[in-house]
Design a protein around this motif. Structure first.
Motif, PDB file in Angstrom:
ATOM      1  N   PHE A 157       0.862  -1.253   0.044  1.00  0.00           N
ATOM      2  CA  PHE A 157      -0.197  -0.001   0.033  1.00  0.00           C
ATOM      3  C   PHE A 157       0.738   1.040  -0.058  1.00  0.00           C
ATOM      4  CE2 PHE A 157      -2.533  -3.590   1.843  1.00  0.00           C
ATOM      5  CZ  PHE A 157      -3.627  -3.527   0.995  1.00  0.00           C
ATOM      6  N   ARG A 158       1.639   1.335  -1.032  1.00  0.00           N
ATOM      7  CA  ARG A 158       2.539   2.695  -1.120  1.00  0.00           C
ATOM      8  C   ARG A 158       2.457   3.425  -2.835  1.00  0.00           C
ATOM      9  NH1 ARG A 158       7.399  -0.856  -0.684  1.00  0.00           N
ATOM     10  NH2 ARG A 158       7.769  -0.040  -2.706  1.00  0.00           N
ATOM     11  N   PRO A 159       2.349   4.458  -2.946  1.00  0.00           N
ATOM     12  CA  PRO A 159       2.375   4.861  -4.142  1.00  0.00           C
ATOM     13  C   PRO A 159       3.273   4.500  -5.165  1.00  0.00           C
ATOM     14  CG  PRO A 159       2.364   6.752  -2.461  1.00  0.00           C
ATOM     15  CD  PRO A 159       2.662   5.259  -1.703  1.00  0.00           C
ATOM     16  N   ASP A 160       4.686   4.085  -4.586  1.00  0.00           N
ATOM     17  CA  ASP A 160       5.516   3.568  -5.468  1.00  0.00           C
ATOM     18  C   ASP A 160       5.650   1.952  -5.710  1.00  0.00           C
ATOM     19  OD1 ASP A 160       6.345   3.263  -3.028  1.00  0.00           O
ATOM     20  OD2 ASP A 160       8.483   3.711  -3.652  1.00  0.00           O
ATOM     21  N   ALA A 161       4.457   1.343  -5.119  1.00  0.00           N
ATOM     22  CA  ALA A 161       4.683  -0.282  -5.404  1.00  0.00           C
ATOM     23  C   ALA A 161       4.331  -0.845  -6.805  1.00  0.00           C
ATOM     24  CB  ALA A 161       3.497  -0.643  -4.495  1.00  0.00           C
ATOM     25  N   TRP A 162       5.482  -1.066  -7.468  1.00  0.00           N
ATOM     26  CA  TRP A 162       5.183  -1.493  -8.797  1.00  0.00           C
ATOM     27  C   TRP A 162       5.015  -2.634  -9.213  1.00  0.00           C
ATOM     28  CZ3 TRP A 162       8.649  -4.973 -11.130  1.00  0.00           C
ATOM     29  CH2 TRP A 162       9.873  -5.447  -9.919  1.00  0.00           C
ATOM     30  N   GLY A 163       5.105  -3.875  -8.162  1.00  0.00           N
ATOM     31  CA  GLY A 163       4.814  -5.308  -8.420  1.00  0.00           C
ATOM     32  C   GLY A 163       3.631  -5.803  -8.033  1.00  0.00           C
ATOM     33  N   ASN A 164       2.589  -4.709  -7.690  1.00  0.00           N
ATOM     34  CA  ASN A 164       1.075  -5.375  -7.084  1.00  0.00           C
ATOM     35  C   ASN A 164       0.572  -6.119  -8.137  1.00  0.00           C
ATOM     36  OD1 ASN A 164       1.256  -4.505  -4.335  1.00  0.00           O
ATOM     37  ND2 ASN A 164       0.545  -2.557  -4.606  1.00  0.00           N
ATOM     38  N   HIS A 165      -0.425  -7.232  -7.931  1.00  0.00           N
ATOM     39  CA  HIS A 165      -1.260  -7.651  -8.537  1.00  0.00           C
ATOM     40  C   HIS A 165      -2.568  -7.064  -8.610  1.00  0.00           C
ATOM     41  CE1 HIS A 165      -3.057 -11.950  -9.787  1.00  0.00           C
ATOM     42  NE2 HIS A 165      -3.590 -10.998 -10.789  1.00  0.00           N
TER      43      HIS A 165
END
Length: 170
Positions: A157-165
């Motif tokens: 739950f971060r704005p820069d999280a790039w690997g979320n499904h």
């Protein structure tokens, strides 16, 4: 003043990283040939190629600790699987996902090893996960972001999280 990290890259070979220090004796670096996995992705019942699917590398840190690198996923089409595995520090697996099919993971391998570089996946049909996101008044919410977490994928739950499904509601 201290040691530095040196990365070596050459087309057709897996990258290599090492640490060197001033005054140290010369070192020889042996690059491993690139590890390209190819194969077919088909419907298990009909044998027909899956039109579109996702290939996700899975990091194998331990037998019971796997991590899906969704940010490094590749799209496959027309049942043709092709994936260039580049990570050399740990074993890997490939996971194949397609809409309306159960995902499937392939065998563990290491870049540069002698295991087969052909992996075929026969996916079983499965209804997709569905649901409705409601607001405080009980009304459906359009364009809500939904994160999916699994044993191999955390939801960040971060704005820069790039690997979320993730998916968005319609």
């Amino acid at each position: 003043d201290g040691p530095v990290k040196l990365g070596t890259y050459l087309k057709g070979f897996a990258s290599c990283e090492l640490e060197i220090a001033s005054g140290a004796p010369p070192r020889t670096v042996t690059l491993k040939a690139e590890h390209r996995i190819t194969g077919r992705v088909t419907d298990a019942m009909t044998g027909k190629p899956i039109p579109q699917f996702t290939i996700i590398p899975i990091d194998v840190f331990r037998k019971d600790y796997l991590h899906a690198e969704r940010g490094n996923a590749k799209i496959g089409k027309d049942g043709r699987l092709e994936y260039l595995a580049e990570r050399t520090d740990i074993p890997l697996r490939l996971r194949v996902e397609a809409v309306e099919y159960r995902n499937q993971s392939g065998p563990e391998f290491r870049v540069g090893d002698d295991t087969s570089r052909t992996q075929d996946f026969r996916l079983q049909a499965s209804p997709p996960v569905t649901g409705v996101v409601l607001d405080a008044a009980g009304q459906p919410v359009a364009k809500a972001e939904v994160l999916l977490a699994t044993p191999t994928e955390e939801a960040e739950f971060r704005p820069d999280a790039w690997g979320n499904h993730k998916a968005f509601t319609d």
